[in-house]
Design a protein around this motif. Structure first.
Motif, PDB file in Angstrom:
ATOM      1  N   SER A  38       0.812  -1.217   0.000  1.00 55.86           N
ATOM      2  CA  SER A  38       0.000   0.000   0.000  1.00 55.86           C
ATOM      3  C   SER A  38       0.848   1.271   0.000  1.00 55.86           C
ATOM      4  O   SER A  38       0.404   2.309  -0.464  1.00 55.86           O
ATOM      5  N   ASN A  39       2.048   1.183   0.535  1.00 58.47           N
ATOM      6  CA  ASN A  39       3.026   2.273   0.480  1.00 58.47           C
ATOM      7  C   ASN A  39       4.400   1.680   0.789  1.00 58.47           C
ATOM      8  O   ASN A  39       4.552   0.469   0.833  1.00 58.47           O
TER       9      ASN A  39
ATOM     10  N   ASN B 181     -11.161  -4.129   5.575  1.00 56.05           N
ATOM     11  CA  ASN B 181     -12.608  -3.982   5.770  1.00 56.05           C
ATOM     12  C   ASN B 181     -13.171  -2.779   5.030  1.00 56.05           C
ATOM     13  O   ASN B 181     -14.339  -2.772   4.665  1.00 56.05           O
ATOM     14  N   ALA B 182     -12.341  -1.746   4.844  1.00 51.51           N
ATOM     15  CA  ALA B 182     -12.820  -0.534   4.179  1.00 51.51           C
ATOM     16  C   ALA B 182     -11.630   0.283   3.696  1.00 51.51           C
ATOM     17  O   ALA B 182     -10.508   0.096   4.156  1.00 51.51           O
ATOM     18  N   VAL B 183     -11.915   1.164   2.740  1.00 54.64           N
ATOM     19  CA  VAL B 183     -10.938   2.155   2.313  1.00 54.64           C
ATOM     20  C   VAL B 183     -11.598   3.501   2.538  1.00 54.64           C
ATOM     21  O   VAL B 183     -12.684   3.765   2.018  1.00 54.64           O
ATOM     22  N   GLU B 184     -10.954   4.326   3.356  1.00 54.83           N
ATOM     23  CA  GLU B 184     -11.472   5.649   3.680  1.00 54.83           C
ATOM     24  C   GLU B 184     -10.393   6.674   3.380  1.00 54.83           C
ATOM     25  O   GLU B 184      -9.376   6.722   4.068  1.00 54.83           O
ATOM     26  N   GLY B 185     -10.627   7.452   2.338  1.00 56.37           N
ATOM     27  CA  GLY B 185      -9.637   8.448   1.936  1.00 56.37           C
ATOM     28  C   GLY B 185      -8.340   7.781   1.523  1.00 56.37           C
ATOM     29  O   GLY B 185      -8.326   6.923   0.644  1.00 56.37           O
ATOM     30  N   GLN B 186      -7.270   8.123   2.194  1.00 56.98           N
ATOM     31  CA  GLN B 186      -5.944   7.567   1.891  1.00 56.98           C
ATOM     32  C   GLN B 186      -5.548   6.459   2.863  1.00 56.98           C
ATOM     33  O   GLN B 186      -4.369   6.180   3.047  1.00 56.98           O
TER      34      GLN B 186
ATOM     35  N   ARG C  75      -5.611   1.388  11.037  1.00 51.70           N
ATOM     36  CA  ARG C  75      -5.698   2.160   9.802  1.00 51.70           C
ATOM     37  C   ARG C  75      -4.293   2.284   9.217  1.00 51.70           C
ATOM     38  O   ARG C  75      -3.382   2.731   9.902  1.00 51.70           O
ATOM     39  N   LEU C  76      -4.155   1.871   7.966  1.00 55.83           N
ATOM     40  CA  LEU C  76      -2.852   1.898   7.303  1.00 55.83           C
ATOM     41  C   LEU C  76      -2.915   2.841   6.117  1.00 55.83           C
ATOM     42  O   LEU C  76      -3.880   2.854   5.355  1.00 55.83           O
ATOM     43  N   ARG C  77      -1.875   3.593   5.933  1.00 54.93           N
ATOM     44  CA  ARG C  77      -1.792   4.590   4.865  1.00 54.93           C
ATOM     45  C   ARG C  77      -1.654   3.920   3.502  1.00 54.93           C
ATOM     46  O   ARG C  77      -0.918   2.950   3.345  1.00 54.93           O
ATOM     47  N   ILE C  78      -2.354   4.479   2.524  1.00 55.32           N
ATOM     48  CA  ILE C  78      -2.207   4.090   1.116  1.00 55.32           C
ATOM     49  C   ILE C  78      -1.603   5.299   0.409  1.00 55.32           C
ATOM     50  O   ILE C  78      -2.177   6.392   0.470  1.00 55.32           O
TER      51      ILE C  78
ATOM     52  N   ALA D 292      -4.061   1.213  -8.059  1.00 57.57           N
ATOM     53  CA  ALA D 292      -3.656  -0.201  -8.162  1.00 57.57           C
ATOM     54  C   ALA D 292      -4.108  -0.974  -6.924  1.00 57.57           C
ATOM     55  O   ALA D 292      -4.511  -2.132  -7.025  1.00 57.57           O
ATOM     56  N   PHE D 293      -4.056  -0.325  -5.751  1.00 60.72           N
ATOM     57  CA  PHE D 293      -4.508  -0.968  -4.513  1.00 60.72           C
ATOM     58  C   PHE D 293      -5.992  -1.314  -4.606  1.00 60.72           C
ATOM     59  O   PHE D 293      -6.392  -2.442  -4.307  1.00 60.72           O
TER      60      PHE D 293
END
Length: 172
Positions: free
Chosen positions: A122-123, A134-139, A148-151, A158-159
């Motif tokens: 993801s980075n 479970n979800a993608v919220e913003g970045q 919560r992990l940074r993208i 691509a993620f």
């Protein structure tokens, strides 16, 4: 039985087959999740069939797990229990559902080893198990553990694509 208990304590994925002349101990084999129990004398055909079955079981299990070296310990982890791996100052920290394991190495090496098992970078710091997103919220992606992990911006498209593809893949 004591040796089997110790082996099982060290590695829950080892294939155990008992070969003995004492049928009364067969029930004890269930206690350590033995694959089977052969009574002596074992005919060659029965032994060879059991050996093939054991190898097949081992191959199925090894496809769903990875052996990691954490210091002087070797641990077998199933891919389904790994939430993500993180790079912290030349150390890899693997976050599982119940533990964290530190080891030496790089995320690039893990990314190569774990290819085909629904992990995505993801980075520069995280290798994420897409099955635990479970979800993608913003970045950020929200993991099954609530973390919560940074993208990174360049990897987000691509993620998201990899996440959608993983939803259609067979569960591990």
């Amino acid at each position: 039985m004591q040796a089997a208990r110790e082996i099982r304590r060290q590695d829950t994925h080892v294939v155990i087959v008992f070969i003995t002349a004492a049928p009364q101990y067969a029930i004890s084999g269930y206690e350590v999740q033995a694959l089977s129990y052969l009574l002596k004398p074992v005919p060659w055909f029965a032994f060879s069939q059991e050996l093939k079955r054991s190898i097949a079981a081992l191959q199925r299990r090894s496809a769903d797990s990875v052996l990691v070296e954490a210091g002087s310990n070797r641990l077998r982890l199933t891919f389904s229990e790994i939430v993500y791996a993180e790079s912290i100052r030349h150390t890899i920290v693997i976050h599982t559902l119940g533990d964290t394991i530190s080891m030496s190495g790089t995320l690039k090496e893990l990314e190569t080893q774990w290819r085909g098992h629904n992990f995505f970078r993801s980075n520069s710091c995280y290798l994420v198990n897409l099955r635990h997103v479970n979800a993608v919220e913003g970045q950020e992606c929200v993991m099954s553990t609530g973390e919560r992990l940074r993208i990174s911006r360049p990897r987000k498209k691509a993620f998201l694509s990899a996440l959608v593809n993983s939803l259609g893949a067979d569960p591990q």
